[in-house]
Design a protein around this motif. Structure first.
Motif, PDB file in Angstrom:
ATOM      1  N   SER A   1       0.823  -1.213   0.000  1.00 54.78           N
ATOM      2  CA  SER A   1       0.000   0.000   0.000  1.00 54.78           C
ATOM      3  C   SER A   1       0.853   1.257   0.000  1.00 54.78           C
ATOM      4  O   SER A   1       0.431   2.302  -0.498  1.00 54.78           O
ATOM      5  CB  SER A   1      -0.930   0.000   1.214  1.00 54.78           C
ATOM      6  OG  SER A   1      -0.187  -0.110   2.422  1.00 54.78           O
TER       7      SER A   1
ATOM      8  N   PHE B   1      -3.171   0.007  -4.905  1.00 56.53           N
ATOM      9  CA  PHE B   1      -3.635  -0.668  -3.700  1.00 56.53           C
ATOM     10  C   PHE B   1      -4.066   0.359  -2.649  1.00 56.53           C
ATOM     11  O   PHE B   1      -3.389   0.539  -1.636  1.00 56.53           O
ATOM     12  CB  PHE B   1      -2.549  -1.584  -3.140  1.00 56.53           C
ATOM     13  CG  PHE B   1      -2.219  -2.743  -4.022  1.00 56.53           C
ATOM     14  CD1 PHE B   1      -2.944  -3.923  -3.952  1.00 56.53           C
ATOM     15  CD2 PHE B   1      -1.184  -2.656  -4.946  1.00 56.53           C
ATOM     16  CE1 PHE B   1      -2.639  -4.991  -4.778  1.00 56.53           C
ATOM     17  CE2 PHE B   1      -0.878  -3.722  -5.770  1.00 56.53           C
ATOM     18  CZ  PHE B   1      -1.611  -4.887  -5.685  1.00 56.53           C
TER      19      PHE B   1
ATOM     20  N   TYR C   1      -9.012   0.731   0.823  1.00 57.07           N
ATOM     21  CA  TYR C   1     -10.186  -0.139   0.740  1.00 57.07           C
ATOM     22  C   TYR C   1      -9.851  -1.454   0.059  1.00 57.07           C
ATOM     23  O   TYR C   1     -10.407  -2.507   0.400  1.00 57.07           O
ATOM     24  CB  TYR C   1     -11.331   0.576   0.002  1.00 57.07           C
ATOM     25  CG  TYR C   1     -11.119   0.740  -1.483  1.00 57.07           C
ATOM     26  CD1 TYR C   1     -11.472  -0.269  -2.373  1.00 57.07           C
ATOM     27  CD2 TYR C   1     -10.577   1.914  -1.998  1.00 57.07           C
ATOM     28  CE1 TYR C   1     -11.277  -0.119  -3.733  1.00 57.07           C
ATOM     29  CE2 TYR C   1     -10.381   2.075  -3.349  1.00 57.07           C
ATOM     30  CZ  TYR C   1     -10.733   1.050  -4.224  1.00 57.07           C
ATOM     31  OH  TYR C   1     -10.536   1.189  -5.572  1.00 57.07           O
ATOM     32  N   ARG C   2      -8.935  -1.429  -0.929  1.00 55.66           N
ATOM     33  CA  ARG C   2      -8.554  -2.676  -1.599  1.00 55.66           C
ATOM     34  C   ARG C   2      -7.746  -3.567  -0.655  1.00 55.66           C
ATOM     35  O   ARG C   2      -7.943  -4.785  -0.633  1.00 55.66           O
ATOM     36  CB  ARG C   2      -7.749  -2.370  -2.858  1.00 55.66           C
ATOM     37  CG  ARG C   2      -7.423  -3.635  -3.679  1.00 55.66           C
ATOM     38  CD  ARG C   2      -6.580  -3.306  -4.886  1.00 55.66           C
ATOM     39  NE  ARG C   2      -6.241  -4.502  -5.634  1.00 55.66           N
ATOM     40  CZ  ARG C   2      -6.897  -4.941  -6.687  1.00 55.66           C
ATOM     41  NH1 ARG C   2      -7.965  -4.273  -7.127  1.00 55.66           N
ATOM     42  NH2 ARG C   2      -6.514  -6.040  -7.316  1.00 55.66           N
TER      43      ARG C   2
ATOM     44  N   CYS D   1     -10.146  -5.265   1.617  1.00 54.88           N
ATOM     45  CA  CYS D   1     -10.842  -6.375   0.947  1.00 54.88           C
ATOM     46  C   CYS D   1      -9.926  -7.587   0.813  1.00 54.88           C
ATOM     47  O   CYS D   1     -10.353  -8.727   1.014  1.00 54.88           O
ATOM     48  CB  CYS D   1     -11.332  -5.928  -0.430  1.00 54.88           C
ATOM     49  SG  CYS D   1     -12.709  -4.765  -0.409  1.00 54.88           S
ATOM     50  N   MET D   2      -8.661  -7.353   0.481  1.00 56.16           N
ATOM     51  CA  MET D   2      -7.707  -8.453   0.344  1.00 56.16           C
ATOM     52  C   MET D   2      -7.507  -9.170   1.673  1.00 56.16           C
ATOM     53  O   MET D   2      -7.429 -10.406   1.723  1.00 56.16           O
ATOM     54  CB  MET D   2      -6.383  -7.920  -0.205  1.00 56.16           C
ATOM     55  CG  MET D   2      -6.481  -7.380  -1.626  1.00 56.16           C
ATOM     56  SD  MET D   2      -5.016  -6.456  -2.161  1.00 56.16           S
ATOM     57  CE  MET D   2      -3.803  -7.756  -2.253  1.00 56.16           C
TER      58      MET D   2
ATOM     59  N   ASP E   1      -6.269 -11.311  -7.931  1.00 55.03           N
ATOM     60  CA  ASP E   1      -7.322 -11.042  -8.911  1.00 55.03           C
ATOM     61  C   ASP E   1      -7.052 -11.664 -10.269  1.00 55.03           C
ATOM     62  O   ASP E   1      -7.965 -11.825 -11.071  1.00 55.03           O
ATOM     63  CB  ASP E   1      -7.539  -9.528  -9.063  1.00 55.03           C
ATOM     64  CG  ASP E   1      -6.279  -8.799  -9.482  1.00 55.03           C
ATOM     65  OD1 ASP E   1      -5.198  -9.395  -9.407  1.00 55.03           O
ATOM     66  OD2 ASP E   1      -6.379  -7.634  -9.904  1.00 55.03           O
TER      67      ASP E   1
ATOM     68  N   GLY F   1     -10.807 -13.474  -5.117  1.00 51.66           N
ATOM     69  CA  GLY F   1     -10.148 -12.230  -5.495  1.00 51.66           C
ATOM     70  C   GLY F   1     -10.529 -11.792  -6.889  1.00 51.66           C
ATOM     71  O   GLY F   1     -10.744 -10.605  -7.153  1.00 51.66           O
ATOM     72  N   ASP F   2     -10.631 -12.746  -7.791  1.00 50.78           N
ATOM     73  CA  ASP F   2     -11.053 -12.450  -9.154  1.00 50.78           C
ATOM     74  C   ASP F   2     -12.488 -11.927  -9.167  1.00 50.78           C
ATOM     75  O   ASP F   2     -12.825 -10.978  -9.876  1.00 50.78           O
ATOM     76  CB  ASP F   2     -10.937 -13.727  -9.995  1.00 50.78           C
ATOM     77  CG  ASP F   2     -11.059 -13.444 -11.484  1.00 50.78           C
ATOM     78  OD1 ASP F   2     -10.949 -12.280 -11.873  1.00 50.78           O
ATOM     79  OD2 ASP F   2     -11.260 -14.402 -12.246  1.00 50.78           O
TER      80      ASP F   2
ATOM     81  N   PHE G   1     -14.038 -10.395  -6.716  1.00 55.61           N
ATOM     82  CA  PHE G   1     -14.124  -9.091  -6.068  1.00 55.61           C
ATOM     83  C   PHE G   1     -13.609  -7.965  -6.965  1.00 55.61           C
ATOM     84  O   PHE G   1     -14.211  -6.889  -7.039  1.00 55.61           O
ATOM     85  CB  PHE G   1     -13.304  -9.097  -4.769  1.00 55.61           C
ATOM     86  CG  PHE G   1     -14.146  -9.081  -3.529  1.00 55.61           C
ATOM     87  CD1 PHE G   1     -14.491  -7.889  -2.925  1.00 55.61           C
ATOM     88  CD2 PHE G   1     -14.582 -10.268  -2.961  1.00 55.61           C
ATOM     89  CE1 PHE G   1     -15.265  -7.871  -1.777  1.00 55.61           C
ATOM     90  CE2 PHE G   1     -15.361 -10.256  -1.814  1.00 55.61           C
ATOM     91  CZ  PHE G   1     -15.709  -9.065  -1.221  1.00 55.61           C
ATOM     92  N   PHE G   2     -12.472  -8.196  -7.646  1.00 50.87           N
ATOM     93  CA  PHE G   2     -11.742  -7.095  -8.273  1.00 50.87           C
ATOM     94  C   PHE G   2     -11.807  -7.071  -9.795  1.00 50.87           C
ATOM     95  O   PHE G   2     -11.427  -6.070 -10.397  1.00 50.87           O
ATOM     96  CB  PHE G   2     -10.267  -7.140  -7.841  1.00 50.87           C
ATOM     97  CG  PHE G   2     -10.086  -7.095  -6.351  1.00 50.87           C
ATOM     98  CD1 PHE G   2     -10.529  -6.012  -5.617  1.00 50.87           C
ATOM     99  CD2 PHE G   2      -9.465  -8.144  -5.680  1.00 50.87           C
ATOM    100  CE1 PHE G   2     -10.361  -5.961  -4.246  1.00 50.87           C
ATOM    101  CE2 PHE G   2      -9.284  -8.106  -4.306  1.00 50.87           C
ATOM    102  CZ  PHE G   2      -9.746  -7.009  -3.584  1.00 50.87           C
ATOM    103  N   ASP G   3     -12.253  -8.138 -10.426  1.00 49.34           N
ATOM    104  CA  ASP G   3     -12.321  -8.178 -11.882  1.00 49.34           C
ATOM    105  C   ASP G   3     -13.722  -7.788 -12.331  1.00 49.34           C
ATOM    106  O   ASP G   3     -14.692  -8.517 -12.116  1.00 49.34           O
ATOM    107  CB  ASP G   3     -11.971  -9.587 -12.390  1.00 49.34           C
ATOM    108  CG  ASP G   3     -11.833  -9.612 -13.906  1.00 49.34           C
ATOM    109  OD1 ASP G   3     -12.192  -8.611 -14.547  1.00 49.34           O
ATOM    110  OD2 ASP G   3     -11.366 -10.630 -14.443  1.00 49.34           O
TER     111      ASP G   3
END
Length: 257
Positions: free
Chosen positions: A195, A202, A205-206, A209-210, A222, A229-230, A232-234
């Motif tokens: 971060s 990053f 908030y990301r 989530c991670m 992702d 992860g995919d 959530f972020f894709d």
């Protein structure tokens, strides 16, 4: 190379271990040829790793079937089938780590200053490619101490062996930390937080989530298909492609449903 020279924006998320392989090649070839040579070196390194794993098993257990099983198992791992074909840190970090362990096993009965010196060099190279290997800088000397004491080595001889082992790691880490202190005005032993290094990629908030995905026991990466992860972020992930039932429900969720 910017991690070494500091010519560009200061960066300390990854250590410059891959530059040891890539920089000399780029002095003579273009990026495409250099990349191809790196891939070839990684494939050769993995073949060498397979042999060394078998030899390590023979040395430790003396059974050929264990060595063959270990070699076949390693051959089927994704590091050989996937990462060897890309210019990433996964392949060379594993190869250099296995080489250091192969040398390490040979110091149990016949330690020598040159051998432990080589272990220190290969190990710090592996750490500079993947910092997670850094714990071995403590584990290996501890194992050596008990084995060498049991084998009757004198304390003075053990001390000399430790000096030989630590020369290259101490020099390399000192240079890296001096560079980091000059750039960031604080001590960064190996690497900074993701971060901090990549605040745009990053944001907080990301990261949150991670961490949540990791606490669920799921894969937060992702670019791994059909993972949490995919999902959530894709943004192109199809609805319903990830099984949400694997997420443990909370008391709030149960009340609302």
């Amino acid at each position: 190379l910017s991690a070494i020279t500091g010519e560009f924006e200061p960066y300390a998320l990854r250590l410059p271990g891959l530059a040891f392989f890539y920089a000399p090649l780029r002095s003579f070839f273009n990026s495409e040829i250099s990349y191809s040579i790196i891939v070839l070196l990684q494939l050769m390194g993995s073949l060498l790793s397979i042999y060394m794993i078998g030899d390590i098993c023979l040395k430790l257990w003396g059974r050929e079937w264990i060595a063959v099983f270990a070699m076949l198992s390693f051959s089927a791992m994704s590091f050989l089938t996937i990462y060897d074909h890309y210019g990433l840190s996964e392949s060379l970090s594993i190869t250099t780590f296995i080489i250091s362990i192969w040398l390490f096993i040979r110091t149990f009965e016949t330690p020598s200053l040159m051998r432990v010196f080589l272990i220190g060099g290969v190990l710090i190279l592996s750490i500079f490619i993947r910092p997670i290997v850094g714990f071995t800088l403590v584990i290996i000397p501890l194992i050596w101490f008990f084995i060498w004491i049991r084998n009757g080595l004198r304390y003075s001889d053990i001390f000399k062996l430790y000096i030989a082992f630590g020369i290259l790691p101490i020099v390399a880490l000192s240079i890296w930390n001096i560079r980091n202190y000059h750039q960031f005005d604080r001590v960064i032993p190996l690497q900074m937080k993701v971060s901090e290094a990549l605040p745009g990629a990053f944001p907080p908030y990301r990261i949150a989530c991670m961490e949540m995905i990791t606490r669920f026991g799921q894969d937060m990466v992702d670019f791994s298909d059909y993972t949490m992860g995919d999902w959530f972020f894709d943004g192109n992930y199809a609805d319903g492609a990830f099984d949400l039932s694997v997420i443990p429900p909370t008391s709030v969720y149960e009340q609302e449903n």
